[in-house]
Scaffold this active site. Structure first.
Site, short mmCIF file in Angstrom:
data_model
loop_
_atom_site.label_atom_id
_atom_site.label_comp_id
_atom_site.label_asym_id
_atom_site.label_seq_id
_atom_site.Cartn_x
_atom_site.Cartn_y
_atom_site.Cartn_z
N SER A 16 0.85 -1.06 -0.09
CA SER A 16 -0.06 -0.22 -0.19
C SER A 16 0.70 1.43 -0.05
CB SER A 16 -1.32 -0.33 1.28
OG SER A 16 -2.27 -0.89 0.99
N THR A 63 -5.44 -2.97 8.31
CA THR A 63 -5.35 -4.17 8.22
C THR A 63 -5.40 -4.83 9.40
OG1 THR A 63 -4.80 -5.82 5.76
CG2 THR A 63 -2.74 -4.42 7.23
N LYS A 67 -8.92 -4.93 12.03
CA LYS A 67 -10.39 -4.13 11.00
C LYS A 67 -11.52 -4.30 11.68
CE LYS A 67 -8.48 -5.70 6.58
NZ LYS A 67 -9.26 -5.82 4.99
N ASP A 103 -12.99 -2.45 0.99
CA ASP A 103 -12.66 -3.96 1.01
C ASP A 103 -14.02 -5.39 -0.04
OD1 ASP A 103 -10.15 -4.59 1.96
OD2 ASP A 103 -11.33 -5.42 3.77
N GLY A 127 -11.51 -12.43 8.14
CA GLY A 127 -11.80 -11.28 7.63
C GLY A 127 -12.40 -10.83 5.84
N ALA A 128 -11.25 -11.22 4.93
CA ALA A 128 -10.97 -11.45 3.55
C ALA A 128 -13.09 -11.45 4.06
CB ALA A 128 -10.41 -11.68 3.08
N ASN A 147 -14.97 -23.78 4.18
CA ASN A 147 -14.15 -23.51 5.53
C ASN A 147 -13.79 -24.95 5.96
OD1 ASN A 147 -12.88 -21.92 6.57
ND2 ASN A 147 -13.78 -21.29 8.61
N PRO A 150 -15.24 -26.30 9.64
CA PRO A 150 -17.20 -25.70 9.27
C PRO A 150 -17.91 -24.51 10.35
CG PRO A 150 -16.46 -28.06 8.89
CD PRO A 150 -15.58 -27.19 9.43
P1 NAP Z 1 -7.95 -14.69 8.71
O1 NAP Z 1 -9.30 -13.44 8.83
O2 NAP Z 1 -6.86 -15.03 9.03
O3 NAP Z 1 -8.92 -16.27 8.24
C1 NAP Z 1 -7.46 -17.34 7.57
C2 NAP Z 1 -8.44 -18.26 6.47
O4 NAP Z 1 -7.83 -19.26 5.88
C3 NAP Z 1 -9.83 -18.68 7.12
O5 NAP Z 1 -10.84 -18.98 6.34
C4 NAP Z 1 -8.85 -20.18 7.82
O6 NAP Z 1 -9.66 -21.78 7.83
C5 NAP Z 1 -7.88 -20.40 5.99
N1 NAP Z 1 -7.30 -21.38 5.79
C6 NAP Z 1 -5.69 -20.63 6.94
N2 NAP Z 1 -4.92 -21.69 6.34
C7 NAP Z 1 -5.68 -22.90 5.28
C8 NAP Z 1 -5.08 -24.27 5.47
N3 NAP Z 1 -4.06 -24.38 5.26
N4 NAP Z 1 -6.33 -24.69 4.35
C9 NAP Z 1 -7.81 -24.35 4.04
N5 NAP Z 1 -7.83 -23.06 4.76
C10 NAP Z 1 -6.61 -22.57 5.57
O7 NAP Z 1 -7.09 -14.23 7.92
P2 NAP Z 1 -8.23 -12.48 6.33
O8 NAP Z 1 -8.11 -11.50 6.30
O9 NAP Z 1 -9.20 -13.11 5.67
O10 NAP Z 1 -6.84 -13.08 5.05
C11 NAP Z 1 -6.62 -14.32 4.14
C12 NAP Z 1 -6.09 -14.12 3.23
O11 NAP Z 1 -6.14 -12.94 1.62
C13 NAP Z 1 -4.81 -13.47 3.08
O12 NAP Z 1 -3.19 -14.72 2.51
C14 NAP Z 1 -4.70 -12.10 2.74
O13 NAP Z 1 -3.30 -11.83 2.94
C15 NAP Z 1 -5.88 -12.18 1.96
N6 NAP Z 1 -6.37 -11.01 1.80
C16 NAP Z 1 -5.84 -10.18 0.37
C17 NAP Z 1 -6.40 -8.99 0.39
C18 NAP Z 1 -6.08 -8.38 -1.06
O14 NAP Z 1 -6.63 -6.57 -1.24
N7 NAP Z 1 -5.84 -8.44 -2.12
C19 NAP Z 1 -7.69 -8.29 1.44
C20 NAP Z 1 -7.28 -8.66 2.54
C21 NAP Z 1 -7.07 -10.85 2.59
P3 NAP Z 1 -10.02 -22.09 9.72
O15 NAP Z 1 -11.37 -21.22 10.43
O16 NAP Z 1 -10.00 -23.44 9.33
O17 NAP Z 1 -8.45 -21.49 10.53
#
Ligand code: NAP
Length: 287
Positions: A16, A63, A67, A103, A127-128, A147, A150
């Protein structure tokens, strides 16, 4: 000089600052405005944010993992931030701290076509995922959430559905309960979805999406749109497989650029230079 920042923990890898400073420079605001990265742990987040207006900050992106806290501390919040239950953009104004969420709008803007009437599969329940489920559902797609854990998918479904009822927004959200296995027979039929969005962290550390997610490497088809929110230096193996099958692909950097552009517009009231932001975001390594 109005200051801007992205606040996270960790945040050193964020694209960013380069993207937003390039946008400021392109519009001749580079001498006036500045955008930096601030690393603060959750216990210090609120005090850090409350000190920012007096330090000359006009706004901030927020981020992981802040959030939810950003929305909680704001004096007022946009409808979108309240709907999603999280904020990624703050504005420090005369009437206090205003929270927004770009987002959801960023994801919709990154898609090649409006998702209305599509079936969408959202992988993840963090969160995403919450922003993606709301964005797609409110835009008229029927959303299934899968997920690894689940119960968390069910929590997102219930929360989004309840919030939609409160706000009288029509939204169609369900959950899918299959296990991710290498056995192709165990995977779900991903070709039935017009839109597949990976919001899990799978791929961030090189994990194979076809082992950790209930998707088949050969299960994509032309006409689908596949989004991978996770981004790195090269296209993800998920997007490579989707592209090889003739599906349209959207990577996480494009989503980042679009949400950043919406935040930029909120702070500066200027049209964001999307191409400049895109070049800056793509030209950085994953650091
Ligand atoms: P988060 O809240 O920590 O959630 C992580 C998610 O990934 C959970 O659903 C988790 O499942 C799942 N997960 C993690 N490891 C896994 C595995 N080995 N197998 C299956 N599922 C797995 O993170 P978040 O903020 O939502 O972000 C998630 C991803 O999106 C990150 O990589 C982040 O960099 C990316 N992101 C990108 C943007 C963008 O603008 N491009 C914006 C936001 C986020 P469980 O519930 O089972 O743990």
């Amino acid at each position: 000089m109005p200051r801007l920042a992205v606040i996270g923990h960790p945040v050193a890898h964020s694209r960013s600052p380069a993207m937003q400073n390039a946008a400021l420079a392109a519009l001749g605001l580079g001498e006036e405005w500045d955008y930096e990265a601030i690393d603060v742990a959750p216990e210090g987040f609120e005090a850090r944010v409350r000190a920012m207006p007096a330090e000359g900050f006009a706004g901030a992106n927020v981020t992981v993992p802040h959030k939810l806290a950003a929305l909680a501390l704001a004096d007022t919040a946009s409808e979108m931030a309240r709907e999603i239950g999280a904020a990624n953009t703050l504005i420090f104004g005369p009437s206090g701290i205003l929270a927004h969420n770009t987002d959801a709008g960023g994801l919709i803007a990154a898609l090649p076509a409006q998702p209305q009437g599509q079936r969408a599969l959202v992988l993840g329940a963090g969160g995403a995922a919450r922003a993606a489920v709301w964005a797609l559902g409110a835009a008229g797609a029927g959303v299934d959430i899968w997920n690894r854990t689940p119960a968390r998918a069910e929590t997102v479904r219930v929360e989004v559905t309840e919030r939609a009822q409160d706000l009288q927004v029509k939204i169609e959200v369900g959950t899918i309960g299959v296990e991710a296995r290498e056995d192709p027979a165990a995977a779900l039929d991903q070709s039935g979805y017009g839109l597949v969005v990976n919001t899990t962290a799978v791929g961030l550390r090189g994990e194979d999406p076809f082992v950790h997610l209930p998707l088949r490497r050969d299960g994509f088809r032309p006409g689908q749109v596949v989004v991978d929110m996770v981004y790195g230096d090269s296209p993800s193996s998920l997007l490579n497989a989707a592209a090889a099958a003739g599906a349209a692909t959207v990577d996480g950097i494009e989503v980042l650029v679009q949400q950043g552009a919406l935040s930029f517009q909120l702070w500066t009231d200027r049209e964001p230079p999307l191409d400049v932001m895109r070049v800056a975001a793509y030209s950085l390594g994953d650091r």
